[in-house]
Motif scaffolding. Structure first.
Motif, PDB file in Angstrom:
ATOM      1  N   PRO A  49       0.742  -1.143   0.010  1.00 56.33           N
ATOM      2  CA  PRO A  49      -0.043   0.012   0.020  1.00 56.33           C
ATOM      3  C   PRO A  49       1.015   1.094   0.055  1.00 56.33           C
ATOM      4  N   LEU A  50       1.849   1.236   0.698  1.00 55.12           N
ATOM      5  CA  LEU A  50       2.846   2.370   0.567  1.00 55.12           C
ATOM      6  C   LEU A  50       3.826   2.419  -0.581  1.00 55.12           C
ATOM      7  N   LEU A  51       3.992   1.183  -1.194  1.00 56.02           N
ATOM      8  CA  LEU A  51       4.734   1.482  -2.492  1.00 56.02           C
ATOM      9  C   LEU A  51       3.801   1.664  -3.788  1.00 56.02           C
ATOM     10  N   ASP A  52       2.416   1.681  -3.524  1.00 57.23           N
ATOM     11  CA  ASP A  52       1.719   2.070  -4.525  1.00 57.23           C
ATOM     12  C   ASP A  52       1.549   3.872  -4.319  1.00 57.23           C
ATOM     13  N   LEU A  53       2.034   4.361  -3.613  1.00 54.07           N
ATOM     14  CA  LEU A  53       2.176   5.794  -3.201  1.00 54.07           C
ATOM     15  C   LEU A  53       3.193   6.679  -3.800  1.00 54.07           C
ATOM     16  N   LEU A  54       4.141   5.650  -4.238  1.00 57.81           N
ATOM     17  CA  LEU A  54       5.632   6.127  -4.645  1.00 57.81           C
ATOM     18  C   LEU A  54       5.432   6.638  -6.152  1.00 57.81           C
ATOM     19  N   ALA A  55       6.465   7.549  -6.316  1.00 54.85           N
ATOM     20  CA  ALA A  55       6.648   8.111  -7.849  1.00 54.85           C
ATOM     21  C   ALA A  55       7.195   6.659  -8.444  1.00 54.85           C
ATOM     22  N   ASP A  56       6.702   6.750  -9.965  1.00 54.32           N
ATOM     23  CA  ASP A  56       7.414   5.410 -10.683  1.00 54.32           C
ATOM     24  C   ASP A  56       8.694   5.470 -10.712  1.00 54.32           C
ATOM     25  N   GLY A  57       9.448   4.321 -10.617  1.00 57.72           N
ATOM     26  CA  GLY A  57      10.747   4.173 -10.702  1.00 57.72           C
ATOM     27  C   GLY A  57      11.450   2.987 -10.050  1.00 57.72           C
ATOM     28  N   ASP A  58      12.501   2.909  -9.689  1.00 54.53           N
ATOM     29  CA  ASP A  58      13.114   1.654  -9.065  1.00 54.53           C
ATOM     30  C   ASP A  58      13.691   2.001  -7.690  1.00 54.53           C
ATOM     31  N   TYR A  59      13.438   0.933  -6.927  1.00 54.45           N
ATOM     32  CA  TYR A  59      13.707   1.271  -5.401  1.00 54.45           C
ATOM     33  C   TYR A  59      14.336   0.147  -4.783  1.00 54.45           C
ATOM     34  N   GLU A  60      15.291   0.094  -3.682  1.00 51.90           N
ATOM     35  CA  GLU A  60      15.584  -0.978  -3.027  1.00 51.90           C
ATOM     36  C   GLU A  60      14.877  -0.707  -1.488  1.00 51.90           C
ATOM     37  N   LEU A  61      14.565  -1.890  -0.876  1.00 54.29           N
ATOM     38  CA  LEU A  61      13.997  -1.750   0.405  1.00 54.29           C
ATOM     39  C   LEU A  61      15.027  -2.555   1.244  1.00 54.29           C
ATOM     40  N   THR A 131      14.424   2.107  14.730  1.00 50.49           N
ATOM     41  CA  THR A 131      14.355   0.923  13.766  1.00 50.49           C
ATOM     42  C   THR A 131      13.649   1.507  12.671  1.00 50.49           C
ATOM     43  N   THR A 132      14.265   1.242  11.224  1.00 50.30           N
ATOM     44  CA  THR A 132      13.680   1.830  10.018  1.00 50.30           C
ATOM     45  C   THR A 132      13.577   0.849   9.123  1.00 50.30           C
ATOM     46  N   VAL A 133      12.697   1.111   8.038  1.00 59.60           N
ATOM     47  CA  VAL A 133      12.633   0.580   6.907  1.00 59.60           C
ATOM     48  C   VAL A 133      12.976   1.698   5.770  1.00 59.60           C
ATOM     49  N   ARG A 134      13.983   1.243   5.062  1.00 63.88           N
ATOM     50  CA  ARG A 134      14.350   2.428   4.081  1.00 63.88           C
ATOM     51  C   ARG A 134      14.029   2.025   2.654  1.00 63.88           C
ATOM     52  N   LEU A 135      13.523   3.230   2.073  1.00 67.55           N
ATOM     53  CA  LEU A 135      13.109   3.069   0.779  1.00 67.55           C
ATOM     54  C   LEU A 135      14.224   4.061  -0.088  1.00 67.55           C
ATOM     55  N   VAL A 136      15.118   3.240  -0.792  1.00 68.78           N
ATOM     56  CA  VAL A 136      16.127   4.097  -1.371  1.00 68.78           C
ATOM     57  C   VAL A 136      15.773   4.337  -2.954  1.00 68.78           C
ATOM     58  N   VAL A 137      15.867   5.363  -3.443  1.00 69.79           N
ATOM     59  CA  VAL A 137      15.539   5.712  -4.819  1.00 69.79           C
ATOM     60  C   VAL A 137      16.907   5.311  -5.628  1.00 69.79           C
TER      61      VAL A 137
END
Length: 138
Positions: A49-61, A131-137
């Motif tokens: 549900p969070l990923l669907d809010l991102l701008a289109d592109g490639d990410y690392e989790l 504690t985090t989860v990182r979405l890296v562009v």
């Protein structure tokens, strides 16, 4: 360590990497998973549900993992957070060995708090590494 690579196509762009991150309203199940630190693998499925809010592109989790020392975070909402009761709730959780998870977006040299302002404030008040989860562009 890269946990997962994901491509977003057809995302809403509500969360983007140009500094205009809008704090999203997350689904209740995801809010509970982040609040309790009980994220299931694969991370991309839990965070869909969070990923669907991102701008289109490639990410690392990445994560969940402790936030590295010296990382300057860019709030996307009020800082410090105004809801002291929520910060107190997370402080209690942290003291009882729970690990609420904040979500960060890494874009270039900036790290935005996407979700977890109250959690970050609670960890800091407790003198503990968030504690985090990182979405890296990419």
């Amino acid at each position: 360590m890269i946990v997962e690579r994901v491509s977003v196509s057809g995302g809403s762009g509500t969360i983007n990497a140009d500094g205009k991150v809008v704090r999203p309203e997350l689904q209740q199940a995801l809010r509970i998973a982040l609040a309790t630190g009980q994220l299931r693998r694969p991370l991309s499925a839990t965070l869909r549900p969070l990923l669907d809010l991102l701008a289109d592109g490639d990410y690392e989790l990445h994560g969940p993992e402790p936030l590295a020392d010296g990382v300057d975070l860019v709030p996307t909402g009020d800082w410090p957070p105004s809801d002291e009761a929520r910060v107190t709730y997370y402080r209690t959780a942290i003291r009882t060995h729970h690990k609420p998870v904040a979500v960060l977006l890494h874009s270039g040299d900036q790290v935005f708090i996407v979700d977890g302002h109250h959690k970050i404030a609670a960890y800091r008040a407790e003198g503990a590494q968030p504690t985090t989860v990182r979405l890296v562009v990419n």
